[in-house]
Design a protein around this motif. Structure first.
Motif, PDB file in Angstrom:
ATOM      1  N   ASP A  71       0.806  -1.223   0.000  1.00  0.00           N
ATOM      2  CA  ASP A  71       0.000   0.000   0.000  1.00  0.00           C
ATOM      3  C   ASP A  71       0.840   1.274   0.000  1.00  0.00           C
ATOM      4  O   ASP A  71       0.368   2.320  -0.442  1.00  0.00           O
ATOM      5  CB  ASP A  71      -0.954   0.014   1.194  1.00  0.00           C
ATOM      6  CG  ASP A  71      -2.034  -1.057   1.095  1.00  0.00           C
ATOM      7  OD1 ASP A  71      -2.193  -1.683   0.014  1.00  0.00           O
ATOM      8  OD2 ASP A  71      -2.709  -1.296   2.118  1.00  0.00           O
ATOM      9  N   THR A  72       2.057   1.194   0.520  1.00  0.00           N
ATOM     10  CA  THR A  72       2.928   2.371   0.559  1.00  0.00           C
ATOM     11  C   THR A  72       3.905   2.389  -0.617  1.00  0.00           C
ATOM     12  O   THR A  72       4.804   3.233  -0.667  1.00  0.00           O
ATOM     13  CB  THR A  72       3.701   2.458   1.892  1.00  0.00           C
ATOM     14  OG1 THR A  72       4.477   1.261   2.070  1.00  0.00           O
ATOM     15  CG2 THR A  72       2.750   2.651   3.059  1.00  0.00           C
ATOM     16  N   GLY A  73       3.746   1.447  -1.559  1.00  0.00           N
ATOM     17  CA  GLY A  73       4.585   1.438  -2.755  1.00  0.00           C
ATOM     18  C   GLY A  73       5.923   0.747  -2.573  1.00  0.00           C
ATOM     19  O   GLY A  73       6.798   0.860  -3.441  1.00  0.00           O
ATOM     20  N   GLY A  74       6.097   0.034  -1.474  1.00  0.00           N
ATOM     21  CA  GLY A  74       7.365  -0.649  -1.231  1.00  0.00           C
ATOM     22  C   GLY A  74       7.332  -2.091  -1.698  1.00  0.00           C
ATOM     23  O   GLY A  74       6.288  -2.624  -2.075  1.00  0.00           O
ATOM     24  N   ASP A  75       8.494  -2.706  -1.692  1.00  0.00           N
ATOM     25  CA  ASP A  75       8.644  -4.105  -2.076  1.00  0.00           C
ATOM     26  C   ASP A  75       8.981  -4.904  -0.815  1.00  0.00           C
ATOM     27  O   ASP A  75      10.077  -4.774  -0.271  1.00  0.00           O
ATOM     28  CB  ASP A  75       9.757  -4.245  -3.118  1.00  0.00           C
ATOM     29  CG  ASP A  75       9.922  -5.655  -3.654  1.00  0.00           C
ATOM     30  OD1 ASP A  75       9.457  -6.624  -3.015  1.00  0.00           O
ATOM     31  OD2 ASP A  75      10.543  -5.792  -4.724  1.00  0.00           O
ATOM     32  N   PHE A  76       8.044  -5.710  -0.357  1.00  0.00           N
ATOM     33  CA  PHE A  76       8.248  -6.501   0.852  1.00  0.00           C
ATOM     34  C   PHE A  76       9.460  -7.416   0.719  1.00  0.00           C
ATOM     35  O   PHE A  76      10.240  -7.563   1.654  1.00  0.00           O
ATOM     36  CB  PHE A  76       6.995  -7.326   1.163  1.00  0.00           C
ATOM     37  CG  PHE A  76       7.150  -8.213   2.366  1.00  0.00           C
ATOM     38  CD1 PHE A  76       6.946  -7.698   3.641  1.00  0.00           C
ATOM     39  CD2 PHE A  76       7.509  -9.551   2.238  1.00  0.00           C
ATOM     40  CE1 PHE A  76       7.099  -8.501   4.766  1.00  0.00           C
ATOM     41  CE2 PHE A  76       7.660 -10.358   3.352  1.00  0.00           C
ATOM     42  CZ  PHE A  76       7.455  -9.834   4.613  1.00  0.00           C
ATOM     43  N   GLU A  77       9.621  -8.031  -0.444  1.00  0.00           N
ATOM     44  CA  GLU A  77      10.714  -8.988  -0.644  1.00  0.00           C
ATOM     45  C   GLU A  77      12.073  -8.312  -0.761  1.00  0.00           C
ATOM     46  O   GLU A  77      13.097  -8.898  -0.392  1.00  0.00           O
ATOM     47  CB  GLU A  77      10.455  -9.844  -1.888  1.00  0.00           C
ATOM     48  CG  GLU A  77       9.202 -10.700  -1.791  1.00  0.00           C
ATOM     49  CD  GLU A  77       9.219 -11.698  -0.638  1.00  0.00           C
ATOM     50  OE1 GLU A  77      10.311 -12.179  -0.275  1.00  0.00           O
ATOM     51  OE2 GLU A  77       8.136 -11.996  -0.097  1.00  0.00           O
ATOM     52  N   LYS A  78      12.098  -7.098  -1.291  1.00  0.00           N
ATOM     53  CA  LYS A  78      13.351  -6.353  -1.472  1.00  0.00           C
ATOM     54  C   LYS A  78      13.177  -4.943  -0.901  1.00  0.00           C
ATOM     55  O   LYS A  78      13.190  -3.957  -1.641  1.00  0.00           O
ATOM     56  CB  LYS A  78      13.728  -6.284  -2.951  1.00  0.00           C
ATOM     57  CG  LYS A  78      14.013  -7.634  -3.555  1.00  0.00           C
ATOM     58  CD  LYS A  78      14.287  -7.508  -5.031  1.00  0.00           C
ATOM     59  CE  LYS A  78      14.431  -8.880  -5.646  1.00  0.00           C
ATOM     60  NZ  LYS A  78      14.465  -8.833  -7.095  1.00  0.00           N
ATOM     61  N   PRO A  79      13.025  -4.853   0.417  1.00  0.00           N
ATOM     62  CA  PRO A  79      12.777  -3.529   1.003  1.00  0.00           C
ATOM     63  C   PRO A  79      14.013  -2.634   0.930  1.00  0.00           C
ATOM     64  O   PRO A  79      15.151  -3.118   0.893  1.00  0.00           O
ATOM     65  CB  PRO A  79      12.440  -3.869   2.461  1.00  0.00           C
ATOM     66  CG  PRO A  79      13.166  -5.153   2.723  1.00  0.00           C
ATOM     67  CD  PRO A  79      13.139  -5.900   1.426  1.00  0.00           C
ATOM     68  N   ASP A  80      13.760  -1.356   0.863  1.00  0.00           N
ATOM     69  CA  ASP A  80      14.844  -0.386   0.991  1.00  0.00           C
ATOM     70  C   ASP A  80      14.503   0.521   2.182  1.00  0.00           C
ATOM     71  O   ASP A  80      13.424   0.410   2.772  1.00  0.00           O
ATOM     72  CB  ASP A  80      15.046   0.412  -0.301  1.00  0.00           C
ATOM     73  CG  ASP A  80      13.807   1.186  -0.745  1.00  0.00           C
ATOM     74  OD1 ASP A  80      12.890   1.397   0.072  1.00  0.00           O
ATOM     75  OD2 ASP A  80      13.766   1.590  -1.910  1.00  0.00           O
ATOM     76  N   LYS A  81      15.437   1.373   2.518  1.00  0.00           N
ATOM     77  CA  LYS A  81      15.263   2.224   3.703  1.00  0.00           C
ATOM     78  C   LYS A  81      14.000   3.081   3.589  1.00  0.00           C
ATOM     79  O   LYS A  81      13.243   3.211   4.554  1.00  0.00           O
ATOM     80  CB  LYS A  81      16.506   3.091   3.889  1.00  0.00           C
ATOM     81  CG  LYS A  81      16.561   3.835   5.184  1.00  0.00           C
ATOM     82  CD  LYS A  81      17.911   4.538   5.333  1.00  0.00           C
ATOM     83  CE  LYS A  81      18.025   5.277   6.639  1.00  0.00           C
ATOM     84  NZ  LYS A  81      19.362   5.880   6.816  1.00  0.00           N
ATOM     85  N   LYS A  82      13.746   3.627   2.413  1.00  0.00           N
ATOM     86  CA  LYS A  82      12.584   4.490   2.211  1.00  0.00           C
ATOM     87  C   LYS A  82      11.277   3.706   2.411  1.00  0.00           C
ATOM     88  O   LYS A  82      10.363   4.189   3.078  1.00  0.00           O
ATOM     89  CB  LYS A  82      12.628   5.093   0.808  1.00  0.00           C
ATOM     90  CG  LYS A  82      11.485   6.017   0.502  1.00  0.00           C
ATOM     91  CD  LYS A  82      11.599   6.580  -0.902  1.00  0.00           C
ATOM     92  CE  LYS A  82      10.376   7.414  -1.229  1.00  0.00           C
ATOM     93  NZ  LYS A  82      10.399   7.878  -2.624  1.00  0.00           N
ATOM     94  N   SER A  83      11.201   2.493   1.850  1.00  0.00           N
ATOM     95  CA  SER A  83       9.967   1.711   1.997  1.00  0.00           C
ATOM     96  C   SER A  83       9.778   1.236   3.430  1.00  0.00           C
ATOM     97  O   SER A  83       8.649   1.120   3.906  1.00  0.00           O
ATOM     98  CB  SER A  83       9.949   0.532   1.020  1.00  0.00           C
ATOM     99  OG  SER A  83      10.948  -0.418   1.313  1.00  0.00           O
ATOM    100  N   ILE A  84      10.869   0.980   4.121  1.00  0.00           N
ATOM    101  CA  ILE A  84      10.778   0.590   5.529  1.00  0.00           C
ATOM    102  C   ILE A  84      10.230   1.753   6.353  1.00  0.00           C
ATOM    103  O   ILE A  84       9.355   1.564   7.192  1.00  0.00           O
ATOM    104  CB  ILE A  84      12.136   0.099   6.060  1.00  0.00           C
ATOM    105  CG1 ILE A  84      12.473  -1.258   5.433  1.00  0.00           C
ATOM    106  CG2 ILE A  84      12.145   0.021   7.584  1.00  0.00           C
ATOM    107  CD1 ILE A  84      13.881  -1.734   5.709  1.00  0.00           C
TER     108      ILE A  84
END
Length: 120
Positions: A71-84
């Motif tokens: 929902d926040t546009g992140g990748d659960f499998e390949k998270p980055d600092k911004k998505s976290i």
């Protein structure tokens, strides 16, 4: 029931920070959210006649975290600092909406911010 009994406080350990990367950070967030919200999930599941076993609650928490990343546009499998960071903010808003006291949310956010501060 007091807030202390309803809401556990998850404490980051120094050993949790060893070999920290974004995937391990994501997994620590899942662990933190589980510990902080397991009573909330258990009450909700009990109210609808669902299982309150910890494994079932963990499965619900994992699904929730995956949805938050999506929902926040992140990748659960390949998270980055911004998505976290986006996931943490969304989880905090959800916890607040569920009635989690602000001091519990702030405490857990401070634990997670220690993780974020180490990520590159």
């Amino acid at each position: 029931m007091t807030d202390e009994k309803k809401f556990s406080r998850w404490m980051l350990k120094d050993s949790d920070l060893k070999d920290l990367d974004t995937v391990k950070a994501r997994d620590l967030i899942i662990k933190c959210f589980f510990e902080a919200q397991k009573e909330t999930f258990a009450r909700a599941k009990k109210d609808i006649g669902g299982s309150v076993q910890e494994a079932d609650i963990m499965a619900n928490v994992l699904t929730m975290v995956k949805m938050v990343f999506r929902d926040t546009g992140g990748d659960f499998e390949k998270p980055d600092k911004k998505s976290i960071m986006a996931a943490i903010e969304s989880l905090a808003r959800k916890a607040s909406a569920w009635g989690t006291p602000p001091d519990i949310i702030d405490f857990h956010k401070s634990q997670i911010m220690r993780i974020i501060s180490i990520l590159t």
